[in-house]
Design a protein around this motif. Structure first.
Motif, PDB file in Angstrom:
ATOM      1  N   LEU A   5      59.897  68.307  36.998  1.00 42.89           N
ATOM      2  CA  LEU A   5      59.670  69.196  37.909  1.00 42.89           C
ATOM      3  C   LEU A   5      60.841  69.049  39.194  1.00 42.89           C
ATOM      4  N   GLU A   6      61.216  70.271  39.712  1.00 40.34           N
ATOM      5  CA  GLU A   6      62.119  70.485  40.490  1.00 40.34           C
ATOM      6  C   GLU A   6      61.266  70.482  42.009  1.00 40.34           C
ATOM      7  N   ILE A   7      61.367  69.741  42.813  1.00 39.75           N
ATOM      8  CA  ILE A   7      60.826  69.860  44.032  1.00 39.75           C
ATOM      9  C   ILE A   7      61.201  71.017  44.800  1.00 39.75           C
ATOM     10  N   GLY A   8      60.388  71.793  45.215  1.00 42.17           N
ATOM     11  CA  GLY A   8      60.573  73.198  45.924  1.00 42.17           C
ATOM     12  C   GLY A   8      60.939  74.458  45.040  1.00 42.17           C
ATOM     13  N   SER A   9      60.397  74.244  43.852  1.00 43.85           N
ATOM     14  CA  SER A   9      60.697  75.220  42.750  1.00 43.85           C
ATOM     15  C   SER A   9      59.539  76.158  42.908  1.00 43.85           C
ATOM     16  N   GLY A  10      58.508  75.593  43.497  1.00 45.97           N
ATOM     17  CA  GLY A  10      57.242  76.658  43.608  1.00 45.97           C
ATOM     18  C   GLY A  10      56.474  76.674  42.246  1.00 45.97           C
ATOM     19  N   SER A  11      56.707  75.963  41.392  1.00 41.87           N
ATOM     20  CA  SER A  11      56.176  75.957  40.074  1.00 41.87           C
ATOM     21  C   SER A  11      54.677  75.692  39.934  1.00 41.87           C
ATOM     22  N   PHE A  12      54.166  74.863  40.871  1.00 33.70           N
ATOM     23  CA  PHE A  12      52.681  74.338  40.953  1.00 33.70           C
ATOM     24  C   PHE A  12      52.096  75.173  42.068  1.00 33.70           C
ATOM     25  N   ILE A  13      50.702  75.054  42.225  1.00 33.86           N
ATOM     26  CA  ILE A  13      50.224  75.712  43.008  1.00 33.86           C
ATOM     27  C   ILE A  13      50.609  75.046  44.532  1.00 33.86           C
ATOM     28  N   GLU A  57      42.512  81.343  46.034  1.00 35.07           N
ATOM     29  CA  GLU A  57      41.245  82.210  45.783  1.00 35.07           C
ATOM     30  C   GLU A  57      41.837  83.172  44.703  1.00 35.07           C
ATOM     31  N   THR A  58      42.902  83.571  44.870  1.00 38.03           N
ATOM     32  CA  THR A  58      43.365  84.642  43.751  1.00 38.03           C
ATOM     33  C   THR A  58      44.148  84.166  42.522  1.00 38.03           C
ATOM     34  N   HIS A 108      44.225  82.988  38.525  1.00 34.62           N
ATOM     35  CA  HIS A 108      44.100  83.702  37.694  1.00 34.62           C
ATOM     36  C   HIS A 108      42.780  83.212  36.746  1.00 34.62           C
ATOM     37  N   ALA A 109      42.732  81.633  36.657  1.00 36.00           N
ATOM     38  CA  ALA A 109      41.597  81.341  36.045  1.00 36.00           C
ATOM     39  C   ALA A 109      40.362  81.133  36.995  1.00 36.00           C
ATOM     40  N   GLU A 110      39.269  82.079  36.891  1.00 34.62           N
ATOM     41  CA  GLU A 110      38.177  82.223  37.695  1.00 34.62           C
ATOM     42  C   GLU A 110      37.530  80.952  37.961  1.00 34.62           C
ATOM     43  N   ASP A 111      37.339  80.018  37.034  1.00 36.52           N
ATOM     44  CA  ASP A 111      36.671  78.677  37.181  1.00 36.52           C
ATOM     45  C   ASP A 111      37.271  77.977  37.845  1.00 36.52           C
TER      46      ASP A 111
END
Length: 461
Positions: A189-197, A221-222, A224-227
């Motif tokens: 993971l590259e820190i600052g890439s915005g790959s995660f929440i 809240e938006t 894609h996985a409702e759970d």
């Protein structure tokens, strides 16, 4: 068989066709012969039951699909011949009645050739975007080259910072239970890439190689996985490795590493500037060309069947499906992620498809009007073939072997070359203006045409 033209409106012809019972019965009997081996009737060996027995046992409607496949194309073709119609779209069939007693009654809608009344097409003013290369663009290209030859250096003497590359193990828990899709080992993971929440990558900064810790977060809240949307979770994280990207200095040595034709930074920058200039001028020419055509379309009268637009939308969707399939996705997935229904997508695609078709027909009409101007001599055609082969990186002989196998192939290529000659001429006789056109508004409607035309055979009994 009898047929009549019910209407001809907006270049769409609707024909009413009747296949009398005695003719349609022949199609029913042909459908029986085609499928005889599948019918099992008591008292008869499989596949040996005669037509009347099969109809009594199974019902006549079991033969309708195949009978339609036999009767419909033939009746449609005869109706086109009778009314001297050359179709410019796929037919839309609407079966009104079907049975051995009543025969086959259907309507078919088909597009006629579009009618174009050209307006002015010489001496128009059209916008051509500027094609000046800014030094910032050259700098960006150089930075891209530096990125390509960069190397990752392990970090052992400081915590994680923005821009670092980290290798992590993580596992997500919601209400103390691991959730699906929230676990990985050795993830880079590259820190600052915005790959995660939001909050995940920021939560890694300040930690060092070997650290193990809990990272409490809240899914958007938006999501894609409702759970998981809006839910509080905890990620258990371990940082395995930390690397920092090391970029080379911009000097002559770097240039010789990334370029086969330059030895100095000055030469390298000049080469990039020239390449960018070619790209920008090509894009500017394309925009100029389209703006000219848009002006011609706006000044012309084009009568175009909605069926042709619908066919183009279908082809656009088919191309999308093929592209998505390359990445293991479906068109249904795309609609779901983009929040569109199929009807909404078709409505949005209608304007683009109509513009594409109108542009093509305007060009074709100019080509027919100015036929002698754009016809290629044999020498011009051979020269164009040579240029196309060179662009493809193959010999003329191989190009002909691969792309000019038939007279139809040659005719199609000649048509393309002549269109290219026409478009080049349009640019020559048009005037460049620096006034950009108003941006087009997205349509909220579908030009008043119904997108629910059915390509299948609707049975109405």
């Amino acid at each position: 068989m009898t047929s009549q033209k019910v209407s001809e409106d907006q270049r769409t012809a609707i024909l009413a066709v009747e296949v009398p019972p005695e003719e349609f019965k022949q199609s029913l009997q042909a459908a029986h012969r085609k499928n005889a081996r599948h019918f099992q009737v008591p008292g008869f060996r499989k596949g040996k039951a005669p037509y009347p027995v099969v109809v009594r046992h199974y019902g006549e409607d079991i033969l309708y699909d195949d009978a339609l496949g036999i009767a419909l194309p033939k009746a449609y073709g005869l109706a086109l011949e009778e009314h001297e119609i050359a179709p410019f779209s796929d037919p839309r069939f609407n079966v009104k009645e079907i049975s051995g007693q009543a025969g086959l009654v259907f309507e078919v809608s088909v597009a006629l050739k579009p009618e174009v009344k050209l307006g002015q097409y010489e001496g128009l003013e059209a916008y051509r975007p500027p094609a000046e290369v800014e030094e910032e663009a050259v700098d960006r290209k150089i930075e891209e080259a530096r990125e390509r030859v960069s190397r990752l250096v392990p970090v052992t003497d400081r915590p994680v910072e923005k821009g670092d590359r980290v290798t992590i193990d993580y596992k997500g828990f919601r209400d103390g239970q691991a959730f699906e899709g929230g676990e990985a080992e050795g993830h880079q993971l590259e820190i600052g890439s915005g790959s995660f929440i939001p909050g995940f990558e920021e939560g890694l900064t300040g930690h060092s190689t070997g650290d193990e810790f809990d990272l409490p977060l809240t899914f958007p809240e938006t999501y894609h996985a409702e759970d998981l949307a809006g839910r509080d979770v905890v990620f258990k994280v371990k940082i395995q490795e930390v690397f920092v990207k090391e970029l080379p200095e911009i000097d002559d040595e770097f240039v010789r590493d990334v370029s086969d034709s330059c030895d100095t930074v000055e030469e390298y920058r000049a080469g990039i500037r020239e390449e960018l200039s070619r790209e920008m001028n090509a894009r500017a020419d394309q925009a100029f060309e389209q703006n000219i055509i848009d002006k011609i379309v706006a000044g012309s009268t084009i009568e175009l069947s909605d069926l042709i637009v619908e066919d183009e939308i279908d082809r656009a969707i088919e191309r999308q499906e093929q592209q998505f399939a390359m990445y293991g996705l479906s068109f249904k997935d795309f609609l779901q992620y983009s929040g569109q229904t199929p009807a909404q997508y078709r409505a949005g695609q209608a304007r683009k498809s109509r513009k594409l078709i109108e542009s093509a027909w305007v060009v074709e009409t100019i080509r027919e009007t100015e036929k002698e101007r754009f016809e290629l001599s044999e020498d011009e055609f051979e020269k164009a073939v040579g240029e196309a082969a060179e662009e493809a990186g193959i010999s003329v002989e191989l190009f002909r072997e691969q792309y000019l196998k038939t007279d139809h192939d040659e005719e199609h290529l000649r048509h393309d070359f002549e269109n290219r000659k026409l478009l080049d001429w349009l640019k020559e006789v048009s005037l460049v203006t620096d006034v950009a056109p108003e941006p087009e508004e997205e349509d909220d409607h579908d030009h008043g045409h119904d997108h629910d035309h059915d390509h299948d055979h609707d049975h109405e009994e």
